[in-house]
Design a protein around this motif. Sequence first.
Motif, PDB file in Angstrom:
ATOM      1  N   TYR A  81       7.184   5.487  -8.521  1.00 40.41           N
ATOM      2  CA  TYR A  81       6.610   4.201  -7.736  1.00 40.41           C
ATOM      3  C   TYR A  81       6.908   3.202  -8.595  1.00 40.41           C
ATOM      4  N   CYS A  94       3.271  -1.401   1.407  1.00 43.43           N
ATOM      5  CA  CYS A  94       4.412  -0.481   0.968  1.00 43.43           C
ATOM      6  C   CYS A  94       5.759  -0.558   1.610  1.00 43.43           C
ATOM      7  N   GLN A 113      -2.739   6.443  -3.954  1.00 48.33           N
ATOM      8  CA  GLN A 113      -2.756   7.632  -4.568  1.00 48.33           C
ATOM      9  C   GLN A 113      -2.030   7.225  -6.143  1.00 48.33           C
ATOM     10  N   GLU A 127       8.583   2.095   1.948  1.00 44.92           N
ATOM     11  CA  GLU A 127       9.153   3.441   1.540  1.00 44.92           C
ATOM     12  C   GLU A 127      10.499   3.478   2.057  1.00 44.92           C
ATOM     13  N   LEU A 170       7.611   3.262  -3.074  1.00 40.07           N
ATOM     14  CA  LEU A 170       7.676   4.683  -3.495  1.00 40.07           C
ATOM     15  C   LEU A 170       8.970   5.385  -2.958  1.00 40.07           C
ATOM     16  N   HIS A 171       9.579   5.783  -3.723  1.00 36.54           N
ATOM     17  CA  HIS A 171      11.029   6.311  -3.462  1.00 36.54           C
ATOM     18  C   HIS A 171      11.433   7.393  -4.517  1.00 36.54           C
ATOM     19  N   SER A 228       5.962   9.360  -9.764  1.00 40.01           N
ATOM     20  CA  SER A 228       4.756   9.655  -9.363  1.00 40.01           C
ATOM     21  C   SER A 228       4.948  10.638  -8.172  1.00 40.01           C
ATOM     22  N   ARG A 229       3.700  11.561  -7.714  1.00 39.86           N
ATOM     23  CA  ARG A 229       3.882  12.288  -6.925  1.00 39.86           C
ATOM     24  C   ARG A 229       3.261  11.914  -5.635  1.00 39.86           C
ATOM     25  N   ALA A 230       2.550  10.584  -5.765  1.00 39.99           N
ATOM     26  CA  ALA A 230       2.007   9.851  -4.696  1.00 39.99           C
ATOM     27  C   ALA A 230       2.804   9.827  -3.351  1.00 39.99           C
ATOM     28  N   SER A 231       2.005   9.977  -2.176  1.00 42.09           N
ATOM     29  CA  SER A 231       2.451   9.412  -0.975  1.00 42.09           C
ATOM     30  C   SER A 231       1.852   8.212  -0.378  1.00 42.09           C
ATOM     31  N   THR A 232       1.076   7.916  -0.942  1.00 38.39           N
ATOM     32  CA  THR A 232       0.497   6.311  -0.687  1.00 38.39           C
ATOM     33  C   THR A 232       0.356   5.515  -1.779  1.00 38.39           C
TER      34      THR A 232
END
Length: 154
Positions: free
Chosen positions: A48, A151, A125, A153, A43-44, A118-122
Amino acid sequence: MNNVALADTRIAPMAPEAIQLVRDLEALTEQLPQVDIETDHVLHAGMYARTIRIPAGVVLTGALIEVDTVLIVQGDTDVFIGGDTVRLTGYHVLQASKGRKQAFYAHADTYVTMVFPSRASTVEQAENEFTNEADRLLSRRQHDTQGEELCQEQ
């Protein structure tokens, strides 16, 4: 690469009948011994990415993808793209539409990376964003058995 099936490096949405064929294959392969396939996640910068390695000789079916993605394939694999199976050898970057559930057969070890905004933080998500079948993902089983988030990050 079969230029007819992947005319401009785009994978189109699949017809319901083609998706059902993959579901039928999935039901058959679930009866066979399962191969451990790890998923790497990143996630960056609002993106994603998830990468898997399909070992040579393995058949793998994917989840029904509900978002447009970029699909990067490196290796030697047959890919069922709905109505056609194409062999991808080498390195390919493909525009892959939502509404697809694909099947792969790896002739050699093959890496497949899917990327989407993606707006996910995990990871959980992000997985819920791209499929309604997240509970069936191999990465969910890895998380359950390893007890930690897989994950990176950046």
